[in-house]
Design a protein around this motif. Structure first.
Motif, PDB file in Angstrom:
ATOM      1  N   THR A  62       0.835  -1.214   0.000  1.00  0.00           N
ATOM      2  CA  THR A  62       0.000   0.000   0.000  1.00  0.00           C
ATOM      3  C   THR A  62       0.870   1.264   0.000  1.00  0.00           C
ATOM      4  O   THR A  62       2.012   1.247   0.480  1.00  0.00           O
ATOM      5  N   GLY A  63       0.320   2.337  -0.538  1.00  0.00           N
ATOM      6  CA  GLY A  63       1.036   3.627  -0.552  1.00  0.00           C
ATOM      7  C   GLY A  63       2.365   3.538  -1.272  1.00  0.00           C
ATOM      8  O   GLY A  63       3.354   4.129  -0.840  1.00  0.00           O
ATOM      9  N   ALA A  64       2.376   2.801  -2.392  1.00  0.00           N
ATOM     10  CA  ALA A  64       3.665   2.456  -3.019  1.00  0.00           C
ATOM     11  C   ALA A  64       3.881   3.135  -4.371  1.00  0.00           C
ATOM     12  O   ALA A  64       4.653   2.655  -5.185  1.00  0.00           O
TER      13      ALA A  64
ATOM     14  N   SER B  40      -5.887   4.971   1.491  1.00  0.00           N
ATOM     15  CA  SER B  40      -5.765   4.247   2.765  1.00  0.00           C
ATOM     16  C   SER B  40      -6.341   5.045   3.928  1.00  0.00           C
ATOM     17  O   SER B  40      -6.458   4.548   5.047  1.00  0.00           O
ATOM     18  N   LEU B  41      -6.674   6.302   3.658  1.00  0.00           N
ATOM     19  CA  LEU B  41      -7.282   7.184   4.671  1.00  0.00           C
ATOM     20  C   LEU B  41      -8.794   7.070   4.499  1.00  0.00           C
ATOM     21  O   LEU B  41      -9.324   7.418   3.450  1.00  0.00           O
ATOM     22  N   GLY B  42      -9.471   6.554   5.505  1.00  0.00           N
ATOM     23  CA  GLY B  42     -10.916   6.349   5.336  1.00  0.00           C
ATOM     24  C   GLY B  42     -11.160   4.964   4.785  1.00  0.00           C
ATOM     25  O   GLY B  42     -10.327   4.415   4.077  1.00  0.00           O
TER      26      GLY B  42
ATOM     27  N   ASN C 124       2.244  -0.212   4.050  1.00  0.00           N
ATOM     28  CA  ASN C 124       3.282   0.834   4.000  1.00  0.00           C
ATOM     29  C   ASN C 124       2.709   2.248   4.016  1.00  0.00           C
ATOM     30  O   ASN C 124       3.380   3.192   4.445  1.00  0.00           O
ATOM     31  N   ALA C 125       1.482   2.420   3.530  1.00  0.00           N
ATOM     32  CA  ALA C 125       0.945   3.785   3.400  1.00  0.00           C
ATOM     33  C   ALA C 125       1.016   4.486   4.756  1.00  0.00           C
ATOM     34  O   ALA C 125       0.585   3.937   5.774  1.00  0.00           O
ATOM     35  N   GLY C 126       1.550   5.684   4.763  1.00  0.00           N
ATOM     36  CA  GLY C 126       1.656   6.399   6.035  1.00  0.00           C
ATOM     37  C   GLY C 126       2.393   7.702   5.885  1.00  0.00           C
ATOM     38  O   GLY C 126       2.829   8.062   4.792  1.00  0.00           O
TER      39      GLY C 126
HETATM   40  N1  LIG Z   1      10.958   8.112   4.856  1.00  0.00           N
HETATM   41  C1  LIG Z   1      11.222   7.947   6.140  1.00  0.00           C
HETATM   42  O1  LIG Z   1      12.175   8.536   6.685  1.00  0.00           O
HETATM   43  C2  LIG Z   1      10.398   7.007   6.977  1.00  0.00           C
HETATM   44  C3  LIG Z   1      10.890   6.664   8.249  1.00  0.00           C
HETATM   45  C4  LIG Z   1      10.134   5.820   9.045  1.00  0.00           C
HETATM   46  C5  LIG Z   1       8.941   5.320   8.587  1.00  0.00           C
HETATM   47  N2  LIG Z   1       8.484   5.666   7.356  1.00  0.00           N
HETATM   48  C6  LIG Z   1       7.195   5.111   6.942  1.00  0.00           C
HETATM   49  O2  LIG Z   1       7.354   4.444   5.707  1.00  0.00           O
HETATM   50  C7  LIG Z   1       6.162   4.558   4.935  1.00  0.00           C
HETATM   51  C8  LIG Z   1       6.474   5.162   3.586  1.00  0.00           C
HETATM   52  O3  LIG Z   1       7.052   6.441   3.772  1.00  0.00           O
HETATM   53  P1  LIG Z   1       7.728   7.254   2.579  1.00  0.00           P
HETATM   54  O4  LIG Z   1       8.750   8.132   3.214  1.00  0.00           O
HETATM   55  O5  LIG Z   1       8.120   6.344   1.493  1.00  0.00           O
HETATM   56  O6  LIG Z   1       6.513   8.173   2.130  1.00  0.00           O
HETATM   57  P2  LIG Z   1       6.320   8.989   0.780  1.00  0.00           P
HETATM   58  O7  LIG Z   1       5.534  10.183   1.156  1.00  0.00           O
HETATM   59  O8  LIG Z   1       7.591   9.159   0.060  1.00  0.00           O
HETATM   60  O9  LIG Z   1       5.399   8.028  -0.085  1.00  0.00           O
HETATM   61  C9  LIG Z   1       4.184   7.627   0.443  1.00  0.00           C
HETATM   62  C10 LIG Z   1       3.222   7.273  -0.655  1.00  0.00           C
HETATM   63  O10 LIG Z   1       1.979   7.090   0.023  1.00  0.00           O
HETATM   64  C11 LIG Z   1       0.977   7.712  -0.730  1.00  0.00           C
HETATM   65  N3  LIG Z   1      -0.115   8.117   0.124  1.00  0.00           N
HETATM   66  C12 LIG Z   1      -0.223   9.228   0.901  1.00  0.00           C
HETATM   67  N4  LIG Z   1      -1.437   9.281   1.463  1.00  0.00           N
HETATM   68  C13 LIG Z   1      -2.090   8.169   1.029  1.00  0.00           C
HETATM   69  C14 LIG Z   1      -3.380   7.671   1.250  1.00  0.00           C
HETATM   70  N5  LIG Z   1      -4.267   8.347   1.984  1.00  0.00           N
HETATM   71  N6  LIG Z   1      -3.731   6.511   0.681  1.00  0.00           N
HETATM   72  C15 LIG Z   1      -2.867   5.865  -0.121  1.00  0.00           C
HETATM   73  N7  LIG Z   1      -1.633   6.286  -0.385  1.00  0.00           N
HETATM   74  C16 LIG Z   1      -1.257   7.428   0.193  1.00  0.00           C
HETATM   75  C17 LIG Z   1       1.615   8.905  -1.401  1.00  0.00           C
HETATM   76  O11 LIG Z   1       0.880   9.283  -2.558  1.00  0.00           O
HETATM   77  C18 LIG Z   1       3.005   8.356  -1.707  1.00  0.00           C
HETATM   78  O12 LIG Z   1       3.066   7.799  -3.005  1.00  0.00           O
HETATM   79  C19 LIG Z   1       5.196   5.387   5.772  1.00  0.00           C
HETATM   80  O13 LIG Z   1       4.377   4.529   6.532  1.00  0.00           O
HETATM   81  C20 LIG Z   1       6.128   6.160   6.675  1.00  0.00           C
HETATM   82  O14 LIG Z   1       5.479   6.578   7.845  1.00  0.00           O
HETATM   83  C21 LIG Z   1       9.180   6.499   6.538  1.00  0.00           C
END
Ligand SMILES: NC(=O)c1ccc[n+]([C@@H]2O[C@H](COP(=O)([O-])OP(=O)(O)OC[C@H]3O[C@@H](n4cnc5c(N)ncnc54)[C@H](O)[C@@H]3O)[C@@H](O)[C@H]2O)c1
Length: 265
Positions: free
Chosen positions: A22-24, A74-76, A99-101
């Protein structure tokens, strides 16, 4: 962007496995998708951002991987029926990476965070994973096989330098969710683990890091990381692939720090 360009592993541990991440559309999730596909998995990526999905599919194809895509917020909970029916169409699911977050750019000072900031961040980070697990687990139970990898964070275990209490609490809850699901579903042959990355300089995090920490603070933080660097997306992708594979068959309920040793200091 996909991190440092280091070469992917030659392992083929996931041939024949069906995976959803998810969120990829970008970031850690996309790098994990590339890694799982490179190991032979049949990968579906979900995201709320349609153009990110299109671009991810294009980049995947350039590297020789066919990524399936599903638009999913993933929200809602409105969209999760589409995830359930996608898994049904696949005929089951072996691997879920929840993963979405993110902290959704909500304030990082506790007293500035509103109830709505708490609701949205908890809904995305915790409930997004809960809903995805709910779609996947019945199929995994039926198959008596499954690998769930949840994305927690260093924030959930040791606090965050760029996100607030709402984000840290939701990632702490991911660790608790992971342990509880591991306990409940272990007897069905399903492992549930979580990865706790430190800072990984995705585009989103680069912005927060520059806005919320001074140059001097940023330098000091890096000096305190024993491995003297921040993570790259491939560091996390490699950990996801390991936990999704049968090399990790006897590991469940674990929260794996992927942070260069940062939390020790
Ligand atoms: N990058 C970091 O430093 C880091 C550190 C610890 C944990 N994380 C966790 O890893 C995960 C990925 O982080 P990232 O840095 O790759 O994020 P990112 O923002 O680079 O990518 C996240 C993706 O999620 C999508 N997204 C956002 N809201 C969404 C929604 N409501 N529904 C579906 N998709 C949605 C975005 O469109 C984006 O493509 C998250 O859970 C984040 O909390 C990241």
């Amino acid at each position: 962007m996909i991190g440092s360009g280091r070469s992917m592993s030659e392992c083929r541990r996931l041939v024949g496995r069906k995976a959803v991440i998810t969120g990829a559309g970008r970031g850690l999730g996309l790098a994990a998708a590339m890694r799982l596909a490179s190991e032979g998995a049949d990968v579906t990526i979900t995201d709320v951002d349609t153009s990110a999905l299109d671009e991810a599919r294009r980049v995947g194809a350039q590297r020789g991987f066919t990524l399936s895509t599903l638009v999913l917020d993933s929200l809602g909970d409105a969209d999760h029926a589409s995830l359930a029916s996608h898994i049904e169409k696949l005929g089951g699911l072996d691997i879920l990476v929840a993963n979405a977050g993110g902290s959704l750019h909500t304030p990082y000072r506790f007293l500035d965070e509103t109830d709505e900031d708490w609701r949205r961040v908890t809904d995305l980070n915790l409930m997004g994973a809960v809903r995805a697990c709910r779609c996947a687990l019945p199929w995994m139970q039926r198959a008596r096989y499954g690998r769930i990898v949840n994305l927690g964070s260093k924030a959930g275990a040791y606090g965050s330098l760029i996100a607030g209490a709402n984000y840290a609490a939701s990632k702490g809850a991911i660790a608790a969710l992971t342990r509880q699901l591991a306990l409940e579903f272990g007897a069905s042959g399903i492992t549930v683990n979580c990865i706790q990355p430190g800072i990984v300089m995705t585009e989103r995090v680069k912005g927060l890091w520059a806005q919320r920490r001074t140059e001097e603070e940023r330098r000091r933080v890096l000096e305190d990381v024993p491995l003297r660097r921040h993570g790259v997306v491939e560091d996390v992708a490699a950990a996801v692939a390991f936990l999704a594979s049968d090399d990790a068959a006897f590991i469940t309920g674990a929260c794996l720090d992927v942070n260069g040793g940062q939390a020790m200091s």
